[in-house]
Structure formats: C-alpha cells, structure tokens
Write a protein that holds these residues in place. Structure first.
Motif, PDB file in Angstrom:
ATOM      1  N   ALA A 136       0.835  -1.210   0.000  1.00  0.00           N
ATOM      2  CA  ALA A 136       0.000   0.000   0.000  1.00  0.00           C
ATOM      3  C   ALA A 136       0.869   1.259   0.000  1.00  0.00           C
ATOM      4  N   ASP A 137       1.943   1.252   0.798  1.00  0.00           N
ATOM      5  CA  ASP A 137       2.846   2.410   0.838  1.00  0.00           C
ATOM      6  C   ASP A 137       3.537   2.619  -0.512  1.00  0.00           C
ATOM      7  N   ILE A 138       3.952   1.535  -1.118  1.00  0.00           N
ATOM      8  CA  ILE A 138       4.623   1.647  -2.430  1.00  0.00           C
ATOM      9  C   ILE A 138       3.656   2.235  -3.450  1.00  0.00           C
ATOM     10  N   LEU A 139       2.407   1.801  -3.394  1.00  0.00           N
ATOM     11  CA  LEU A 139       1.417   2.316  -4.340  1.00  0.00           C
ATOM     12  C   LEU A 139       1.146   3.800  -4.143  1.00  0.00           C
ATOM     13  N   GLN A 140       1.410   4.315  -2.935  1.00  0.00           N
ATOM     14  CA  GLN A 140       1.222   5.740  -2.660  1.00  0.00           C
ATOM     15  C   GLN A 140       2.440   6.581  -3.067  1.00  0.00           C
ATOM     16  N   LYS A 141       3.580   5.932  -3.268  1.00  0.00           N
ATOM     17  CA  LYS A 141       4.814   6.642  -3.619  1.00  0.00           C
ATOM     18  C   LYS A 141       4.744   7.153  -5.046  1.00  0.00           C
ATOM     19  N   ASN A 142       5.506   8.204  -5.285  1.00  0.00           N
ATOM     20  CA  ASN A 142       5.637   8.752  -6.630  1.00  0.00           C
ATOM     21  C   ASN A 142       6.796   8.026  -7.327  1.00  0.00           C
ATOM     22  N   ILE A 143       6.518   6.822  -7.795  1.00  0.00           N
ATOM     23  CA  ILE A 143       7.552   6.013  -8.437  1.00  0.00           C
ATOM     24  C   ILE A 143       7.781   6.537  -9.842  1.00  0.00           C
ATOM     25  N   LYS A 144       9.044   6.787 -10.123  1.00  0.00           N
ATOM     26  CA  LYS A 144       9.428   7.399 -11.390  1.00  0.00           C
ATOM     27  C   LYS A 144      10.065   6.377 -12.317  1.00  0.00           C
ATOM     28  N   ARG A 145      10.258   6.812 -13.539  1.00  0.00           N
ATOM     29  CA  ARG A 145      10.895   5.973 -14.560  1.00  0.00           C
ATOM     30  C   ARG A 145      12.265   5.483 -14.105  1.00  0.00           C
ATOM     31  N   LYS A 146      13.017   6.345 -13.422  1.00  0.00           N
ATOM     32  CA  LYS A 146      14.349   5.948 -12.963  1.00  0.00           C
ATOM     33  C   LYS A 146      14.269   4.748 -12.010  1.00  0.00           C
ATOM     34  N   HIS A 147      13.211   4.691 -11.205  1.00  0.00           N
ATOM     35  CA  HIS A 147      13.030   3.552 -10.304  1.00  0.00           C
ATOM     36  C   HIS A 147      12.724   2.278 -11.099  1.00  0.00           C
ATOM     37  N   ALA A 148      11.877   2.417 -12.112  1.00  0.00           N
ATOM     38  CA  ALA A 148      11.533   1.254 -12.943  1.00  0.00           C
ATOM     39  C   ALA A 148      12.760   0.764 -13.709  1.00  0.00           C
ATOM     40  N   LEU A 149      13.576   1.684 -14.229  1.00  0.00           N
ATOM     41  CA  LEU A 149      14.796   1.290 -14.943  1.00  0.00           C
ATOM     42  C   LEU A 149      15.762   0.567 -14.000  1.00  0.00           C
ATOM     43  N   LEU A 150      15.897   1.083 -12.784  1.00  0.00           N
ATOM     44  CA  LEU A 150      16.763   0.435 -11.806  1.00  0.00           C
ATOM     45  C   LEU A 150      16.259  -0.970 -11.492  1.00  0.00           C
ATOM     46  N   LEU A 151      14.956  -1.112 -11.298  1.00  0.00           N
ATOM     47  CA  LEU A 151      14.395  -2.426 -10.996  1.00  0.00           C
ATOM     48  C   LEU A 151      14.638  -3.411 -12.145  1.00  0.00           C
ATOM     49  N   ILE A 152      14.435  -2.971 -13.358  1.00  0.00           N
ATOM     50  CA  ILE A 152      14.686  -3.839 -14.515  1.00  0.00           C
ATOM     51  C   ILE A 152      16.152  -4.277 -14.515  1.00  0.00           C
ATOM     52  N   ALA A 153      17.059  -3.349 -14.224  1.00  0.00           N
ATOM     53  CA  ALA A 153      18.487  -3.680 -14.169  1.00  0.00           C
ATOM     54  C   ALA A 153      18.765  -4.717 -13.084  1.00  0.00           C
ATOM     55  N   VAL A 154      18.235  -4.490 -11.889  1.00  0.00           N
ATOM     56  CA  VAL A 154      18.458  -5.404 -10.757  1.00  0.00           C
ATOM     57  C   VAL A 154      17.887  -6.784 -11.071  1.00  0.00           C
ATOM     58  N   GLU A 155      16.693  -6.821 -11.631  1.00  0.00           N
ATOM     59  CA  GLU A 155      16.074  -8.113 -11.967  1.00  0.00           C
ATOM     60  C   GLU A 155      16.867  -8.884 -13.022  1.00  0.00           C
ATOM     61  N   ASN A 156      17.680  -8.191 -13.775  1.00  0.00           N
ATOM     62  CA  ASN A 156      18.491  -8.837 -14.805  1.00  0.00           C
ATOM     63  C   ASN A 156      19.939  -9.031 -14.375  1.00  0.00           C
ATOM     64  N   GLY A 157      20.192  -8.881 -13.070  1.00  0.00           N
ATOM     65  CA  GLY A 157      21.504  -9.200 -12.531  1.00  0.00           C
ATOM     66  C   GLY A 157      22.533  -8.084 -12.550  1.00  0.00           C
ATOM     67  N   PHE A 158      22.099  -6.855 -12.774  1.00  0.00           N
ATOM     68  CA  PHE A 158      23.012  -5.716 -12.783  1.00  0.00           C
ATOM     69  C   PHE A 158      22.894  -4.946 -11.479  1.00  0.00           C
ATOM     70  N   HIS A 159      23.906  -4.167 -11.164  1.00  0.00           N
ATOM     71  CA  HIS A 159      23.908  -3.384  -9.929  1.00  0.00           C
ATOM     72  C   HIS A 159      23.117  -2.091 -10.062  1.00  0.00           C
ATOM     73  N   SER A 160      23.044  -1.560 -11.272  1.00  0.00           N
ATOM     74  CA  SER A 160      22.357  -0.285 -11.498  1.00  0.00           C
ATOM     75  C   SER A 160      21.959  -0.198 -12.969  1.00  0.00           C
ATOM     76  N   TRP A 161      21.168   0.825 -13.296  1.00  0.00           N
ATOM     77  CA  TRP A 161      20.798   1.058 -14.683  1.00  0.00           C
ATOM     78  C   TRP A 161      22.042   1.401 -15.503  1.00  0.00           C
ATOM     79  N   LEU A 162      22.934   2.186 -14.938  1.00  0.00           N
ATOM     80  CA  LEU A 162      24.174   2.533 -15.634  1.00  0.00           C
ATOM     81  C   LEU A 162      25.004   1.285 -15.909  1.00  0.00           C
ATOM     82  N   ASP A 163      25.089   0.395 -14.946  1.00  0.00           N
ATOM     83  CA  ASP A 163      25.825  -0.854 -15.125  1.00  0.00           C
ATOM     84  C   ASP A 163      25.220  -1.661 -16.280  1.00  0.00           C
ATOM     85  N   LEU A 164      23.901  -1.758 -16.315  1.00  0.00           N
ATOM     86  CA  LEU A 164      23.232  -2.470 -17.401  1.00  0.00           C
ATOM     87  C   LEU A 164      23.568  -1.825 -18.740  1.00  0.00           C
TER      88      LEU A 164
END
Length: 168
Positions: A48-76
């Motif tokens: 519920a708290d996450i759904l209230q947060k202002n999640i931005k594109r940078k957060h989604a890019l970071l998550l995609i990177a982490v889910e694919n085994g990278f440390h950060s979006w820049l690393d990916l």
C-alpha cells in the motif's frame, strides 16, 4: 524473473520499464508494487505504501536492471553497449584516448555516436570488412581520422559492395 540474462537492447529494457510503470499505475498494481520491494529504497514499505509513492521511470529502470543481474541502470547500459555482437571492445569517450590505446595495443579504431572503440579483426569481419585488407594499414587502422583518405575511400567502397551496394 528468469535468472539467466537474455540479450536485449537498451530500448527493449526501456520498454520493460514502461510496461512495469503502466502495470503499477493501472493493470496490475499489486504485483508491480511487489517487484519494487526488491529495491532497497522500497524494501521496508508495504505494498500500500509503495502504491502511494511517486515512483518514477528511474526507479523502474533500476528495478529492470536489478532483476536482470546488474547493480544499477548505468551498469546495465554499460554492459549491453560494451558487448557488441558477442565481442568485448574497448570503449572511449574521446578520440585522443582511443587513438593512444590503438597505438599501444593495436586493433581497429571505429566510431559509435559520440564515442570510439577499439575492436579486433573478428569484429571487423563480422561487420563486413576484410581485416587483412592492406588499406587498413594505410589508414593506420583508424576509421575516424585515417592516415590515407584514398585508402579509407577504397575500404568504404569494398565494405559497401560487401553489403550489396548499400551506402549506410
């Protein structure tokens, strides 16, 4: 997500991030929010708290990177861009550094957008050139600032013909 890394382009990873954000904001918010708990910034928050947060594109890019085994979006981005067609090339943000590296280690100096990279003969062959062509020596193995303009023109013409005459 699957633990094995798939070969996606940067654009495909960006599309994954966009789909994640759309899911978070509409079609599947709870499952999308659960995925964000993988990030340290959101790990201690409730769904519920996450759904209230202002999640931005940078957060989604970071998550995609982490889910694919990278440390950060820049690393990916660096990993995806530096390994071109299965070849590990040496990349440089400026020409003088690339030229210096070429002179000390050999290889072939090529441009890519605003960057430069040194590759080996196998990569050169993969992209349609003949690495043993004597014109490479004439141009100093430097496609960016060739020592011999006519040698460069001949290489370009041969390359273009090898691609079926397309001048790309």
């Amino acid at each position: 997500m699957n633990k094995s890394r798939q070969s996606f382009t940067i654009e495909e990873y960006k599309i994954q991030a966009s789909i994640l954000l759309k899911s978070l904001r509409g079609s599947d918010p709870e499952n999308a929010a659960k995925r964000f708990k993988r990030l340290p910034e959101f790990a201690a928050l409730s769904i519920a708290d996450i759904l209230q947060k202002n999640i931005k594109r940078k957060h989604a890019l970071l998550l995609i990177a982490v889910e694919n085994g990278f440390h950060s979006w820049l690393d990916l981005k660096m990993q995806v861009n530096f390994i071109v067609g299965g070849y590990l090339n040496s990349w440089f943000s400026n020409y003088p550094e690339a030229k210096s590296y070429l002179l000390s280690t050999g290889g072939f100096l090529l441009p890519y957008k605003n960057q430069f990279f040194i590759c080996n003969k196998h990569y050169i062959k993969q992209i349609g050139f003949e690495p043993d062509d004597p014109d490479w020596k004439l141009i100093g193995y430097d496609w960016v600032a060739p020592d011999d303009k006519k040698g460069w023109q001949r290489l370009y013409k041969k390359w273009s013909l090898s691609l079926g005459g397309r001048h790309e």
